[in-house]
Design an enzyme around this catalytic site. Structure first.
Site, PDB file in Angstrom:
ATOM      1  N   TYR A   1      15.017  48.027  42.070  1.00  0.00           N
ATOM      2  CA  TYR A   1      16.120  49.005  42.164  1.00  0.00           C
ATOM      3  C   TYR A   1      15.679  50.372  41.648  1.00  0.00           C
ATOM      4  O   TYR A   1      15.863  51.393  42.317  1.00  0.00           O
ATOM      5  CB  TYR A   1      17.336  48.489  41.375  1.00  0.00           C
ATOM      6  CG  TYR A   1      18.259  49.583  40.910  1.00  0.00           C
ATOM      7  CD1 TYR A   1      19.087  50.249  41.808  1.00  0.00           C
ATOM      8  CD2 TYR A   1      18.288  49.983  39.566  1.00  0.00           C
ATOM      9  CE1 TYR A   1      19.921  51.279  41.384  1.00  0.00           C
ATOM     10  CE2 TYR A   1      19.112  51.007  39.142  1.00  0.00           C
ATOM     11  CZ  TYR A   1      19.926  51.651  40.054  1.00  0.00           C
ATOM     12  OH  TYR A   1      20.733  52.677  39.629  1.00  0.00           O
TER      13      TYR A   1
ATOM     14  N   LYS B   1      14.964  54.417  43.437  1.00  0.00           N
ATOM     15  CA  LYS B   1      15.451  55.721  42.965  1.00  0.00           C
ATOM     16  C   LYS B   1      14.276  56.693  42.791  1.00  0.00           C
ATOM     17  O   LYS B   1      14.435  57.900  42.967  1.00  0.00           O
ATOM     18  CB  LYS B   1      16.192  55.565  41.636  1.00  0.00           C
ATOM     19  CG  LYS B   1      17.434  54.693  41.729  1.00  0.00           C
ATOM     20  CD  LYS B   1      18.576  55.427  42.407  1.00  0.00           C
ATOM     21  CE  LYS B   1      19.845  54.614  42.408  1.00  0.00           C
ATOM     22  NZ  LYS B   1      20.933  55.236  43.143  1.00  0.00           N
TER      23      LYS B   1
HETATM   24  N1  NAD Z   1      27.107  51.777  37.349  1.00  0.00           N
HETATM   25  C1  NAD Z   1      26.177  52.338  36.581  1.00  0.00           C
HETATM   26  O1  NAD Z   1      26.080  52.094  35.367  1.00  0.00           O
HETATM   27  C2  NAD Z   1      25.196  53.324  37.193  1.00  0.00           C
HETATM   28  C3  NAD Z   1      24.255  53.921  36.352  1.00  0.00           C
HETATM   29  C4  NAD Z   1      23.334  54.824  36.892  1.00  0.00           C
HETATM   30  C5  NAD Z   1      23.366  55.106  38.252  1.00  0.00           C
HETATM   31  N2  NAD Z   1      24.284  54.519  39.054  1.00  0.00           N
HETATM   32  C6  NAD Z   1      24.246  54.825  40.485  1.00  0.00           C
HETATM   33  O2  NAD Z   1      25.507  55.206  40.965  1.00  0.00           O
HETATM   34  C7  NAD Z   1      25.700  54.725  42.307  1.00  0.00           C
HETATM   35  C8  NAD Z   1      26.987  53.959  42.380  1.00  0.00           C
HETATM   36  O3  NAD Z   1      26.955  52.866  41.462  1.00  0.00           O
HETATM   37  P1  NAD Z   1      28.198  51.918  41.255  1.00  0.00           P
HETATM   38  O4  NAD Z   1      28.108  51.353  39.911  1.00  0.00           O
HETATM   39  O5  NAD Z   1      29.422  52.625  41.673  1.00  0.00           O
HETATM   40  O6  NAD Z   1      27.840  50.773  42.315  1.00  0.00           O
HETATM   41  P2  NAD Z   1      28.813  49.897  43.241  1.00  0.00           P
HETATM   42  O7  NAD Z   1      28.012  48.757  43.747  1.00  0.00           O
HETATM   43  O8  NAD Z   1      30.083  49.588  42.520  1.00  0.00           O
HETATM   44  O9  NAD Z   1      29.144  50.917  44.429  1.00  0.00           O
HETATM   45  C9  NAD Z   1      28.277  51.196  45.503  1.00  0.00           C
HETATM   46  C10 NAD Z   1      29.125  51.254  46.766  1.00  0.00           C
HETATM   47  O10 NAD Z   1      28.291  51.589  47.879  1.00  0.00           O
HETATM   48  C11 NAD Z   1      28.627  50.770  48.997  1.00  0.00           C
HETATM   49  N3  NAD Z   1      27.421  50.667  49.829  1.00  0.00           N
HETATM   50  C12 NAD Z   1      26.218  50.131  49.490  1.00  0.00           C
HETATM   51  N4  NAD Z   1      25.361  50.224  50.522  1.00  0.00           N
HETATM   52  C13 NAD Z   1      26.020  50.834  51.540  1.00  0.00           C
HETATM   53  C14 NAD Z   1      25.676  51.192  52.861  1.00  0.00           C
HETATM   54  N5  NAD Z   1      24.464  50.916  53.358  1.00  0.00           N
HETATM   55  N6  NAD Z   1      26.598  51.825  53.627  1.00  0.00           N
HETATM   56  C15 NAD Z   1      27.832  52.102  53.142  1.00  0.00           C
HETATM   57  N7  NAD Z   1      28.240  51.755  51.899  1.00  0.00           N
HETATM   58  C16 NAD Z   1      27.341  51.128  51.102  1.00  0.00           C
HETATM   59  C17 NAD Z   1      29.064  49.458  48.382  1.00  0.00           C
HETATM   60  O11 NAD Z   1      29.922  48.701  49.234  1.00  0.00           O
HETATM   61  C18 NAD Z   1      29.765  49.910  47.090  1.00  0.00           C
HETATM   62  O12 NAD Z   1      31.163  50.077  47.275  1.00  0.00           O
HETATM   63  C19 NAD Z   1      24.479  53.887  42.639  1.00  0.00           C
HETATM   64  O13 NAD Z   1      23.593  54.602  43.444  1.00  0.00           O
HETATM   65  C20 NAD Z   1      23.871  53.590  41.289  1.00  0.00           C
HETATM   66  O14 NAD Z   1      22.503  53.422  41.385  1.00  0.00           O
HETATM   67  C21 NAD Z   1      25.214  53.629  38.558  1.00  0.00           C
END
Ligand code: NAD
Length: 381
Positions: free
Chosen positions: A185, A189
């Site tokens: 993962y 990034k």
């Molecule tokens: N949650 C954390 O602690 C955290 C920390 C650092 C970075 N991030 C980044 O923030 C972003 C969002 O994280 P999150 O926690 O909301 O994750 P999440 O899994 O809750 O949300 C991601 C959303 O993207 C959608 N998705 C995935 N692939 C897709 C595609 N090909 N087409 C359309 N929709 C798609 C999923 O259905 C989901 O609703 C990510 O990129 C993650 O790497 C999150």
């Protein structure tokens, strides 16, 4: 502004979409609901019972503002993504739509390939569509603090670029901070960063890459407005972030499971701060011609042990030290620069009892959904 939020049904994307709509922006959520599918496949799922996307949108339009949803897979259906961009002609696109769990990406062959295919192709399809259809769009991407690795090898972690002196010429310059991913993962990034550098160099694509810390908390001012707007709350060993996992364990009288010694220092941010930072980044785009702008989206640094001790002191929770399933330094120091977002007006909220009580309240109200077997579900790597 017209804003497309890719991945707007997720943990960070949903409260951010509401925040932007509440601020008067026109928000188009694009989400293929793959995350809801993974919940079913892993039998994990949110502690909170999240409404269907249809009900979420109806409630958002009733209480918050202009939001709609399109069900499109941005990695598999680039033609639909291009049509969408051409239809909306957005001022900004926020890219949350990636597979976001390090443990998930390390389960096995199909999860490794899915994470790379989904994250890299989706982000690349977006860059490629924007430069053809609306090249002045501001692309805001969610990266992670994990791209830097977790050490003080190069001192305090800067915002994306490292100041160096080239020995042979004695020239000072800046380079992209050396990528040091700890999982598939995180590797995706790191690769995203190179896509942005190239699309920026060749086509002048305007990019803000937010290297976000570990997000905790559940609710924001907007998600509290109606039960149908409630955010998801993951607590399992694959998708649950550490502090939310600990809080759900404490509420359910299960000892907090600390990986290794708990000496891992990490950067944290509350979900409401995360949504606020996204708003600031979108409303203050980089200048045309500026190199990809990188901000560290973090509020504070804490060690995992420190978080566990805090909850144990406050609520008398037990602590169980378990073998660390991850390949990572057992102990590390961490210092992180976060002046960029603060210069735009971000005032970090530090971990405090009121916020932790908010999460505890939700965890308590959803006890019936807690399954202790889900907490230690992380794969080993
Ligand atoms: N949650 C954390 O602690 C955290 C920390 C650092 C970075 N991030 C980044 O923030 C972003 C969002 O994280 P999150 O926690 O909301 O994750 P999440 O899994 O809750 O949300 C991601 C959303 O993207 C959608 N998705 C995935 N692939 C897709 C595609 N090909 N087409 C359309 N929709 C798609 C999923 O259905 C989901 O609703 C990510 O990129 C993650 O790497 C999150």
């Amino acid at each position: 502004m017209k804003i497309i939020v890719l991945g707007g049904d997720g943990f960070c994307g949903w409260p951010t979409s509401l925040k932007l709509a509440g601020a008067g922006h026109q928000v188009t959520i694009v989400d293929n609901l793959s995350r809801r599918g993974i919940d079913l496949a892993l039998s994990s799922g949110s502690l909170t019972e999240i409404a269907s996307v249809h009900d979420r949108i109806a409630a958002a339009r009733q209480h918050v503002g202009d939001v709609c949803h399109e069900n499109t897979d941005i990695a598999k259906d680039h033609a639909a993504l291009r049509d969408l961009i051409a239809g909306v002609m957005p001022d900004a696109v926020i890219q949350f739509a990636e597979q976001r769990a390090a443990p998930y990406s390390m389960i096995g062959d199909s999860e490794r390939r899915y994470t790379v295919d989904n994250n890299i192709t989706g982000t690349h399809n977006l860059c490629s569509a924007l430069v053809d259809i609306k090249p002045d769009t501001h692309l805001v991407h969610l990266g992670t603090m994990g791209v830097y690795g977790y050490s003080r090898e190069f001192g305090k972690i800067p915002e994306g670029y490292l100041d160096i002196e080239i020995k042979s010429t004695r020239q000072d310059t800046q380079i992209l901070y050396p990528a040091n991913p700890g999982s598939i993962y995180h590797m995706t990034k790191c690769l995203d960063q190179l896509l942005f550098q190239f699309y920026n160099k060749n086509w002048g694509l305007r990019v803000t890459d937010l290297h976000q810390g570990i997000v905790w908390g559940v609710e924001t001012d907007e998600t509290r407005l109606d039960p149908r707007l409630i955010n998801r709350f993951d607590y399992d060993g694959v998708f649950g972030t550490v502090l939310n996992r600990f809080i759900s364990q404490a509420v359910n009288d299960v000892p907090l499971t600390v990986y290794g010694t708990g000496g891992q220092s990490r950067a944290f941010i509350h979900i409401a701060d995360s949504a606020r930072c996204l708003q600031l980044a979108v409303e203050n785009p980089p200048e045309p011609g500026e190199r990809p702008r990188i901000f560290n989206q973090v509020s504070e640094v804490r060690s995992v042990r420190n978080l566990a001790d805090m909850l144990a002191d406050q609520w008398g929770a037990g602590i169980r030290y378990v073998t660390n399933p991850r390949k990572e330094l057992p102990e590390n120091e961490l210092e992180v620069e976060n002046a960029g977002l603060q210069s735009l007006g971000f005032k970090p909220t530090l971990l405090n009892n009121r916020l932790i009580e908010d999460v505890r309240f939700i965890a308590d109200a959803t006890r019936k959904n807690f399954n202790a077997d889900n907490v230690l579900s992380s794969p080993r790597w």
